[in-house]
Write an enzyme that holds these catalytic residues in place. Structure first.
Site, PDB file in Angstrom:
ATOM      1  N   LYS A 219       0.823  -1.218   0.000  1.00 32.69           N
ATOM      2  CA  LYS A 219       0.000   0.000   0.000  1.00 32.69           C
ATOM      3  C   LYS A 219       0.853   1.263   0.000  1.00 32.69           C
ATOM      4  CE  LYS A 219      -4.452  -1.671   1.432  1.00 32.69           C
ATOM      5  NZ  LYS A 219      -5.472  -1.812   2.452  1.00 32.69           N
ATOM      6  N   ARG A 254      -3.703  -9.946   4.924  1.00 28.10           N
ATOM      7  CA  ARG A 254      -4.110  -9.934   3.503  1.00 28.10           C
ATOM      8  C   ARG A 254      -2.923  -9.450   2.690  1.00 28.10           C
ATOM      9  NH1 ARG A 254      -6.035  -6.276  -0.048  1.00 28.10           N
ATOM     10  NH2 ARG A 254      -7.593  -6.952  -1.553  1.00 28.10           N
TER      11      ARG A 254
HETATM   12  C1  7PJ Z   1      -8.287  -4.191   1.889  1.00 30.42           C
HETATM   13  C2  7PJ Z   1      -9.323  -5.013   1.489  1.00 30.42           C
HETATM   14  C3  7PJ Z   1      -7.947  -4.134   3.280  1.00 30.42           C
HETATM   15  C4  7PJ Z   1      -9.707  -5.731   3.637  1.00 30.42           C
HETATM   16  C5  7PJ Z   1      -8.513  -3.988  -0.231  1.00 30.42           C
HETATM   17  C6  7PJ Z   1      -5.625  -2.885  -1.697  1.00 30.42           C
HETATM   18  C7  7PJ Z   1      -6.962  -2.288  -1.835  1.00 30.42           C
HETATM   19  N1  7PJ Z   1     -10.026  -5.790   2.333  1.00 30.42           N
HETATM   20  N2  7PJ Z   1      -9.448  -4.873   0.142  1.00 30.42           N
HETATM   21  N3  7PJ Z   1      -8.699  -4.925   4.101  1.00 30.42           N
HETATM   22  N4  7PJ Z   1      -7.771  -3.562   0.811  1.00 30.42           N
HETATM   23  N5  7PJ Z   1     -10.384  -6.473   4.524  1.00 30.42           N
HETATM   24  O1  7PJ Z   1      -5.386  -4.082  -1.689  1.00 30.42           O
HETATM   25  O2  7PJ Z   1      -4.691  -2.045  -1.613  1.00 30.42           O
HETATM   26  O3  7PJ Z   1      -7.056  -3.423   3.756  1.00 30.42           O
HETATM   27  S1  7PJ Z   1      -8.308  -3.474  -1.862  1.00 30.42           S
END
Ligand code: 7PJ
Length: 275
Positions: A219, A254
């Protein structure tokens, strides 16, 4: 089947491997639009030790375009079907749209990951009815504009308060508490300082008594600290934050880079579990 939100004491955090099937995601946009490439990538993440595969068909990066329900389903549903033919790995569907959640679970996804914390019409009732694990995330504003002027008096207490209210709403709607995980939502309506402060105080989210999911992989907060490193130069920074998050008791990470994170976590867990 092993429960997704089951975390025996001493076990490492679980790895949620990211699969974006969008033409416009910031770090891997367009790579996995073809089903075969996406399936190969899922296989690779499984071999590398992913516990969950998170599939998203709608880019939530700042300024991203809206996607229709039909288009989002067209991107994710055939892929969920195809993964189900080769593996029983838990699949989470990264969406804020009630109809996409429903179709995805019907096709064999096992969990709902909603950056909008189940605030769409019918989303909460659907999750209660389907009895699937959910992740509810904090976001200030909407994806298109959330990075314009993020503002908080106290980011940690405000994010915690929001999550607490959403947890209560989920339970009132009939979602089993054991099926809820929470996420402070790094990068979603937060400045660099907000993100760093939230991260420093991750421990405090344990007070909410539910498993914490952390998504910081590649990020912009990492790029910002690393002198504006582009997304493909954020691996080491991502591993540092994944390790710190696990140290502070995050239960699901994640990530894009499964193998590197799995190795880092093994060390983290080994140190954690020694007297
Ligand atoms: C997140 C997400 C996060 C959860 C995305 C990216 C943007 N779901 N989906 N937490 N970020 N739970 O991957 O930068 O931080 S999409």
């Amino acid at each position: 089947m092993k429960e997704i939100l089951d975390f025996p004491s001493g076990s490492p955090a679980k790895i949620m491997g990211i699969l974006n099937v969008t033409p416009d995601s910031f770090s891997d946009g367009g790579l996995f639009v073809k089903k075969e490439a996406a399936l190969n990538y899922v296989q690779k993440m499984i071999l590398e030790g992913a516990d969950i595969i998170d599939i998203g068909g709608e880019s939530t990066r700042p300024g991203a375009n809206d996607v229709s329900v039909d288009e989002e389903c067209r991107r994710v549903i055939p892929l969920i079907n195809a993964i189900r033919e080769i593996s029983d790995i838990p699949i989470s569907i990264d969406t804020s749209k009630t109809q996409v959640m429903q179709q995805a679970i019907l096709a064999g996804a096992s969990m709902i990951n909603d950056v909008n914390a189940l605030q769409a019409d019918g989303a909460m009732a659907l999750a209660a009815e389907l009895k699937v694990p959910v992740c509810i995330m904090h976001m200030q504003g909407k994806p298109r504009t959330m990075q314009h002027t993020p503002s908080y008096k106290n980011v940690v207490s405000e994010v915690k308060e929001f999550l607490l209210q959403r947890i209560e709403a989920c339970i009132d709607a009939g979602i089993n508490k054991n099926n809820i995980s929470i996420d402070p939502g790094f990068g979603f309506g937060k400045s660099l300082e907000h993100n760093l402060s939230l991260f420093k105080h991750l421990n405090e989210f344990s007070e909410l008594g539910l498993p914490l999911l952390v998504g910081v992989s590649r990020k912009s907060m990492i790029g910002a600290v690393l002198n504006d490193a582009p997304a493909d130069q954020r691996l080491y920074g991502s591993i540092a934050l994944a390790t710190l998050a696990a140290w502070m008791d995050a239960k699901i990470l994640r990530v894009h880079d499964v193998k590197a994170t799995v190795d880092a976590l093994k060390l983290c867990t080994a140190v954690k579990n020694i007297d």
